[in-house]
Enzyme design. Structure first.
Site, short mmCIF file in Angstrom:
data_model
loop_
_atom_site.label_atom_id
_atom_site.label_comp_id
_atom_site.label_asym_id
_atom_site.label_seq_id
_atom_site.Cartn_x
_atom_site.Cartn_y
_atom_site.Cartn_z
N GLU A 181 -10.85 -37.25 15.22
CA GLU A 181 -9.66 -36.70 15.90
C GLU A 181 -10.18 -35.98 17.13
O GLU A 181 -10.76 -34.90 17.03
CB GLU A 181 -8.91 -35.71 14.97
CG GLU A 181 -8.42 -36.31 13.66
CD GLU A 181 -7.20 -37.21 13.82
OE1 GLU A 181 -6.74 -37.43 14.95
OE2 GLU A 181 -6.73 -37.72 12.79
N CYS A 201 -5.15 -30.00 21.30
CA CYS A 201 -5.50 -31.39 21.62
C CYS A 201 -4.28 -32.17 22.10
O CYS A 201 -4.38 -33.04 22.95
CB CYS A 201 -6.09 -32.08 20.40
SG CYS A 201 -5.02 -31.96 18.94
P1 NAP Z 1 -16.64 -29.48 19.95
O1 NAP Z 1 -17.46 -28.70 20.90
O2 NAP Z 1 -16.75 -30.95 19.97
O3 NAP Z 1 -17.02 -28.90 18.50
C1 NAP Z 1 -16.37 -29.38 17.36
C2 NAP Z 1 -17.28 -29.23 16.16
O4 NAP Z 1 -18.38 -30.13 16.30
C3 NAP Z 1 -17.87 -27.84 16.01
O5 NAP Z 1 -17.89 -27.48 14.65
C4 NAP Z 1 -19.29 -28.04 16.55
O6 NAP Z 1 -20.21 -27.10 16.07
C5 NAP Z 1 -19.59 -29.42 16.03
N1 NAP Z 1 -20.74 -30.07 16.66
C6 NAP Z 1 -21.24 -29.87 17.91
N2 NAP Z 1 -22.31 -30.66 18.10
C7 NAP Z 1 -22.50 -31.37 16.96
C8 NAP Z 1 -23.45 -32.34 16.55
N3 NAP Z 1 -24.43 -32.77 17.35
N4 NAP Z 1 -23.35 -32.87 15.31
C9 NAP Z 1 -22.36 -32.48 14.48
N5 NAP Z 1 -21.44 -31.53 14.82
C10 NAP Z 1 -21.50 -31.00 16.04
O7 NAP Z 1 -15.07 -29.13 20.10
P2 NAP Z 1 -14.37 -27.72 20.27
O8 NAP Z 1 -14.70 -27.18 21.61
O9 NAP Z 1 -14.63 -26.87 19.06
O10 NAP Z 1 -12.84 -28.15 20.19
C11 NAP Z 1 -12.11 -28.58 21.30
C12 NAP Z 1 -12.00 -30.09 21.31
O11 NAP Z 1 -11.44 -30.54 20.09
C13 NAP Z 1 -11.04 -30.58 22.39
O12 NAP Z 1 -11.56 -31.73 22.99
C14 NAP Z 1 -9.77 -30.90 21.60
O13 NAP Z 1 -8.92 -31.82 22.24
C15 NAP Z 1 -10.35 -31.42 20.34
N6 NAP Z 1 -9.38 -31.33 19.24
C16 NAP Z 1 -8.83 -32.48 18.76
C17 NAP Z 1 -7.86 -32.41 17.77
C18 NAP Z 1 -7.22 -33.67 17.23
O14 NAP Z 1 -6.61 -33.60 16.17
N7 NAP Z 1 -7.30 -34.80 17.90
C19 NAP Z 1 -7.48 -31.17 17.23
C20 NAP Z 1 -8.09 -30.03 17.73
C21 NAP Z 1 -9.05 -30.11 18.73
P3 NAP Z 1 -20.64 -25.83 16.95
O15 NAP Z 1 -19.40 -25.03 17.13
O16 NAP Z 1 -21.67 -25.19 16.13
O17 NAP Z 1 -21.15 -26.36 18.26
#
Ligand code: NAP
Length: 480
Positions: A248, A282
């Protein structure tokens, strides 16, 4: 200062590595809590416990699972003032957003209680003489979830609840900016008497805990919500071991407003869609594509509406715009605005920030030449694009690598039906904003917004394996 430990297989456990991080309140930059974080050893322990508990949990009767989900919901509801404060102070949620998130989370748990009774199969009508043929659904085993900061409780809980309702054990890695908002899930299930080993919640870095979960062969599925770049990396790694995954991801969601629709109603939907939770959603309505004839009126009315949005202390129930999760995000938005203005966009409001508080911003005459047309801002920015007509609006709406949610505002029902079928997004909402939640409808995106669908029976489908079984009870003749 409150200190939070790991929820390791159902037991609150101190970090083995001794790494305790400062969890920062984005509104004032102060330390909100101290949080124990997991490293490789705790991750291994959580996977091992989940693996050992998987058969027991799969065989736990649905009536018992149902009881656990209902009691978990009761715990949330009984403590919602405390949980509301955690969401406000840790993630910068406004009072209204935090209350809404908690109400949805209670629905998630109650929907999971129902769903665990519906992990059904089917019997097929006989195709061969003397044969019975049917399929059953079986849980996958151990599922791991990786969740983002913006709806830190809801996104994490919806993964945990759906996967566990389908009979899987679970290891959750929450976003490092918002670990406590996910650790409270441990409190819900502890109070409900969830058996040991079924659930672990491990604050820790994506590159350490997240990466180990993605690469471990005992984990059968990754359910990830977050940015597209991280999602692509997870998909690559998970594919190597043919692990299942649901992604997602991000969105740059078009809200198309056609000339026959009430501008006042469109502005209300767009103001909610673009500015709720500071635009950190999102599904935010982050490209407002408006037909020429009503364009100027729409621009001036949404600017007025945005001026009226109160910015400030998220505890204040009249505040609509709280802080962004990090001040660094303000610089990302500043650069997008600068780029757009240098290419001819008109900044009608905002474009400034104080600390992590970005002021409500309205930018008009945005075109596909500008970065902000394609990139998520994840901030309170209404991006307005002019369309010549409905066909042009559809073309502009589909001109994006994302495809999460879309909205279409028109009174012409047959046009709405035709256009909604052609919109390249996983979800379309007619005469509403792009921001919509449901516990039953299939939630998810196409293109670079990911794939897989979550909620209700769609989650059960994603979190189970279908097994075909036949029974030959007659005399069968074989060709050789
Ligand atoms: P993010 O930076 O991609 O982080 C999401 C999760 O991934 C965090 O728990 C992060 O951990 C983890 N992560 C980072 N690097 C990783 C790796 N190499 N391997 C495994 N996990 C890893 O996203 P965010 O800034 O928290 O959230 C914003 C994004 O989420 C936006 O793009 C938004 O559109 C999207 N989103 C989508 C939905 C949907 O349902 N489509 C809903 C909500 C949000 P750390 O925090 O420790 O880096």
């Amino acid at each position: 200062m409150k200190e939070y430990k790991l929820f390791l297989g159902g037991k609150w456990t101190s970090t083995l590595s001794g790494k305790v991080i400062d969890d920062i309140n984005p509104a004032n930059g102060e330390v909100f809590a101290k949080v124990h974080t997991a490293g490789p050893d705790e991750t291994e322990a959580a996977i091992k416990m989940a693996y050992e508990a998987r058969e027991f949990w799969a065989e736990t009767p649905s009536r018992e699972k149902e009881r656990i989900f209902i009691e978990a919901a009761a715990c949330l509801e009984a403590n919602k003032e405390r949980y509301r404060e955690i969401l406000i102070e840790e993630s910068g949620s406004t009072f209204i957003k935090a209350m809404g998130e908690l109400a949805e989370c209670s629905d998630i748990l109650r929907a999971a209680a129902e769903e665990c009774k519906r992990v059904d199969g089917a019997v097929f009508s006989p195709e061969a003489e003397g044969q019975m043929s049917y399929f059953i659904r079986q849980p996958l085993g151990v599922v791991a979830g990786i969740s983002p900061f913006n709806y830190p409780l809801l996104t994490a809980l919806s993964k945990v609840a759906s996967a566990m309702a389908a009979g899987n054990t679970f290891v959750l890695k929450p976003a490092s900016d918002t670990p406590v908002s996910a650790l409270i899930i441990g409190e819900f299930f502890e109070s409900a008497g969830l058996p040991k080993g079924v659930l672990s919640i491990l604050p820790g870095s994506g590159s350490v805990v997240g990466d180990r979960l993605v690469n471990d062969s005992r984990i059968k599925k990754i359910t990830f919500t977050g940015s597209t770049d991280v999602g692509i990396g997870i998909a690559e790694k998970a594919s190597k071991s043919l692990k299942k995954f649901t992604l997602e991801l991000g969105g740059k969601n078009p809200m198309i407003v056609l000339k026959d629709f009430s501008v006042d109603k469109a502005v209300k939907a767009a103001t909610f869609g673009a500015f709720f939770h500071q635009g950190q959603i999102c599904m935010a309505s982050n490209r407002l594509i408006v037909e020429e004839k009503i364009y100027d009126e729409f621009c001036s009315k949404i600017t007025e509406a945005a001026k009226g949005l109160k910015v400030g202390d998220p505890h204040d129930s009249s505040v609509v715009i709280g802080p962004l999760i990090k001040e660094a995000q303000c610089e990302v938005i500043d650069a997008q605005i600068k780029d757009a203005v240098s290419k001819g966009a008109r900044l009608l409001l905002g474009g400034t920030h104080e600390g992590s508080f970005y002021h409500p911003t309205v930018i008009a005459d945005v075109t596909p030449e500008m970065n902000i047309f394609y990139e998520e801002s994840f901030g309170p920015v209404a991006v307005i694009v002019k369309a010549e007509n409905a066909e042009d609006a559809l073309r502009l709406g589909n001109d994006n690598h994302y495809g999460l949610s879309g909205a279409l505002l028109t009174n012409d029902l047959s046009l709405a039906i035709k256009m909604s079928a052609k919109m390249e997004s996983g979800m379309v909402h007619i005469n509403d904003s792009t921001v919509m939640g449901s516990r039953r409808a299939p939630f998810g995106g196409v293109k670079k917004s990911g794939f897989g669908r979550e909620n209700g029976s769609f989650s059960t489908d994603e979190f189970t394996e279908k097994k075909w079984i036949t029974i030959q009870y007659g005399d069968k003749s074989y060709p050789i």
